[in-house]
Write a protein that holds these residues in place. Structure first.
Motif, PDB file in Angstrom:
ATOM      1  N   UNK A   1       7.096 -19.590  -3.481  1.00 34.53           N
ATOM      2  CA  UNK A   1       6.634 -20.769  -4.187  1.00 34.53           C
ATOM      3  C   UNK A   1       7.784 -21.340  -5.022  1.00 34.53           C
ATOM      4  N   UNK A   2       7.938 -22.627  -5.014  1.00 34.50           N
ATOM      5  CA  UNK A   2       8.964 -23.306  -5.798  1.00 34.50           C
ATOM      6  C   UNK A   2       8.380 -23.644  -7.171  1.00 34.50           C
ATOM      7  N   UNK A   3       9.097 -23.274  -8.228  1.00 32.25           N
ATOM      8  CA  UNK A   3       8.648 -23.607  -9.580  1.00 32.25           C
ATOM      9  C   UNK A   3       9.480 -24.774 -10.107  1.00 32.25           C
ATOM     10  N   UNK A   4       8.863 -25.591 -10.956  1.00 33.37           N
ATOM     11  CA  UNK A   4       9.523 -26.738 -11.566  1.00 33.37           C
ATOM     12  C   UNK A   4       9.689 -26.455 -13.055  1.00 33.37           C
ATOM     13  N   UNK A   5      10.909 -26.617 -13.559  1.00 27.99           N
ATOM     14  CA  UNK A   5      11.209 -26.333 -14.965  1.00 27.99           C
ATOM     15  C   UNK A   5      11.810 -27.564 -15.628  1.00 27.99           C
ATOM     16  N   UNK A   6      11.408 -27.813 -16.876  1.00 28.07           N
ATOM     17  CA  UNK A   6      11.985 -28.891 -17.680  1.00 28.07           C
ATOM     18  C   UNK A   6      12.302 -28.348 -19.062  1.00 28.07           C
ATOM     19  N   UNK A   7      13.486 -28.701 -19.572  1.00 27.93           N
ATOM     20  CA  UNK A   7      13.930 -28.250 -20.883  1.00 27.93           C
ATOM     21  C   UNK A   7      14.509 -29.430 -21.653  1.00 27.93           C
ATOM     22  N   UNK A   8      14.593 -29.271 -22.971  1.00 24.17           N
ATOM     23  CA  UNK A   8      15.251 -30.258 -23.834  1.00 24.17           C
ATOM     24  C   UNK A   8      14.725 -31.677 -23.585  1.00 24.17           C
ATOM     25  N   UNK A   9      13.400 -31.830 -23.738  1.00 22.01           N
ATOM     26  CA  UNK A   9      12.756 -33.135 -23.562  1.00 22.01           C
ATOM     27  C   UNK A   9      13.056 -33.757 -22.204  1.00 22.01           C
ATOM     28  N   UNK A  10      13.054 -32.912 -21.173  1.00 17.23           N
ATOM     29  CA  UNK A  10      13.232 -33.318 -19.767  1.00 17.23           C
ATOM     30  C   UNK A  10      14.635 -33.825 -19.453  1.00 17.23           C
ATOM     31  N   UNK A  11      15.638 -33.483 -20.290  1.00 13.46           N
ATOM     32  CA  UNK A  11      17.013 -33.868 -19.970  1.00 13.46           C
ATOM     33  C   UNK A  11      17.701 -32.816 -19.095  1.00 13.46           C
ATOM     34  N   UNK A  12      17.048 -31.658 -18.931  1.00 20.54           N
ATOM     35  CA  UNK A  12      17.485 -30.625 -17.995  1.00 20.54           C
ATOM     36  C   UNK A  12      16.286 -30.280 -17.132  1.00 20.54           C
ATOM     37  N   UNK A  13      16.440 -30.409 -15.819  1.00 18.80           N
ATOM     38  CA  UNK A  13      15.350 -30.103 -14.886  1.00 18.80           C
ATOM     39  C   UNK A  13      15.884 -29.219 -13.776  1.00 18.80           C
ATOM     40  N   UNK A  14      15.050 -28.266 -13.352  1.00 17.83           N
ATOM     41  CA  UNK A  14      15.473 -27.393 -12.262  1.00 17.83           C
ATOM     42  C   UNK A  14      14.294 -26.984 -11.399  1.00 17.83           C
ATOM     43  N   UNK A  15      14.629 -26.556 -10.192  1.00 20.80           N
ATOM     44  CA  UNK A  15      13.666 -25.990  -9.262  1.00 20.80           C
ATOM     45  C   UNK A  15      14.010 -24.520  -9.087  1.00 20.80           C
ATOM     46  N   UNK A  16      13.025 -23.659  -9.260  1.00 23.33           N
ATOM     47  CA  UNK A  16      13.236 -22.225  -9.109  1.00 23.33           C
ATOM     48  C   UNK A  16      12.730 -21.750  -7.768  1.00 23.33           C
ATOM     49  N   UNK A  17      13.444 -20.791  -7.185  1.00 26.32           N
ATOM     50  CA  UNK A  17      13.059 -20.258  -5.880  1.00 26.32           C
ATOM     51  C   UNK A  17      13.609 -18.843  -5.734  1.00 26.32           C
ATOM     52  N   UNK A  18      13.126 -18.129  -4.721  1.00 30.18           N
ATOM     53  CA  UNK A  18      13.613 -16.796  -4.412  1.00 30.18           C
ATOM     54  C   UNK A  18      14.137 -16.779  -2.988  1.00 30.18           C
ATOM     55  N   UNK A  19      15.371 -16.291  -2.825  1.00 30.78           N
ATOM     56  CA  UNK A  19      15.992 -16.186  -1.503  1.00 30.78           C
ATOM     57  C   UNK A  19      16.294 -14.719  -1.226  1.00 30.78           C
ATOM     58  N   UNK A  20      16.973 -14.457  -0.133  1.00 29.77           N
ATOM     59  CA  UNK A  20      17.367 -13.090   0.210  1.00 29.77           C
ATOM     60  C   UNK A  20      18.294 -12.500  -0.860  1.00 29.77           C
ATOM     61  N   UNK A  21      19.000 -13.355  -1.609  1.00 29.87           N
ATOM     62  CA  UNK A  21      19.911 -12.895  -2.664  1.00 29.87           C
ATOM     63  C   UNK A  21      19.210 -12.695  -4.008  1.00 29.87           C
ATOM     64  N   UNK A  22      17.951 -13.106  -4.128  1.00 32.07           N
ATOM     65  CA  UNK A  22      17.224 -12.960  -5.382  1.00 32.07           C
ATOM     66  C   UNK A  22      16.762 -14.286  -5.939  1.00 32.07           C
ATOM     67  N   UNK A  23      16.457 -14.296  -7.240  1.00 36.82           N
ATOM     68  CA  UNK A  23      15.944 -15.499  -7.894  1.00 36.82           C
ATOM     69  C   UNK A  23      17.088 -16.435  -8.273  1.00 36.82           C
ATOM     70  N   UNK A  24      16.836 -17.738  -8.097  1.00 36.55           N
ATOM     71  CA  UNK A  24      17.813 -18.774  -8.421  1.00 36.55           C
ATOM     72  C   UNK A  24      17.101 -20.022  -8.901  1.00 36.55           C
ATOM     73  N   UNK A  25      17.858 -20.879  -9.570  1.00 40.35           N
ATOM     74  CA  UNK A  25      17.402 -22.236  -9.866  1.00 40.35           C
ATOM     75  C   UNK A  25      18.523 -23.189  -9.490  1.00 40.35           C
ATOM     76  N   UNK A  26      18.116 -24.375  -9.094  1.00 34.28           N
ATOM     77  CA  UNK A  26      19.083 -25.438  -8.829  1.00 34.28           C
ATOM     78  C   UNK A  26      18.612 -26.633  -9.653  1.00 34.28           C
TER      79      UNK A  26
END
Length: 93
Positions: A1-26
């Motif tokens: 499942x892809x997670x959506x993250x927002x920080x600092x009043x939405x000035x930083x946004x990322x998508x979280x995912x898990x691959x064969x290498x482990x957890x990551x965000x882009x």
């Protein structure tokens, strides 16, 4: 499942995912100054743009551009300045 993250009043946004290498965000940061805290070891790679980072226990700021990476230990804080919009990949251990 892809997670959506927002920080600092939405000035930083990322998508979280898990691959064969482990957890990551882009994600993307708007221009600005940010301080992040870690709960696990992180390796951050700049995809596009520029981050100027002050890593834990360092007094100097260092510039990171496309293809550059830096590592941050678990349970620490680090500061970054995004020069314009900057995209990144963050891998967690």
């Amino acid at each position: 499942m892809i997670s959506v993250n927002e920080y600092f009043n939405a000035t930083v946004k990322s998508l979280g995912y898990t691959s064969a290498k482990g957890k990551s965000t882009i994600g993307v940061m708007e221009e600005g100054d940010y301080e992040f805290g870690t709960s696990t070891h992180e390796t951050m790679t700049v995809i596009e743009g520029e981050l100027i980072a002050q890593l834990p226990n360092e007094t100097e700021w260092k510039s990171y551009t496309a293809g550059d990476k830096f590592e941050v230990a678990a349970n620490t804080k680090f500061k970054v300045k995004s020069v314009g919009q900057t995209s990144y990949l963050c891998q967690y251990k």
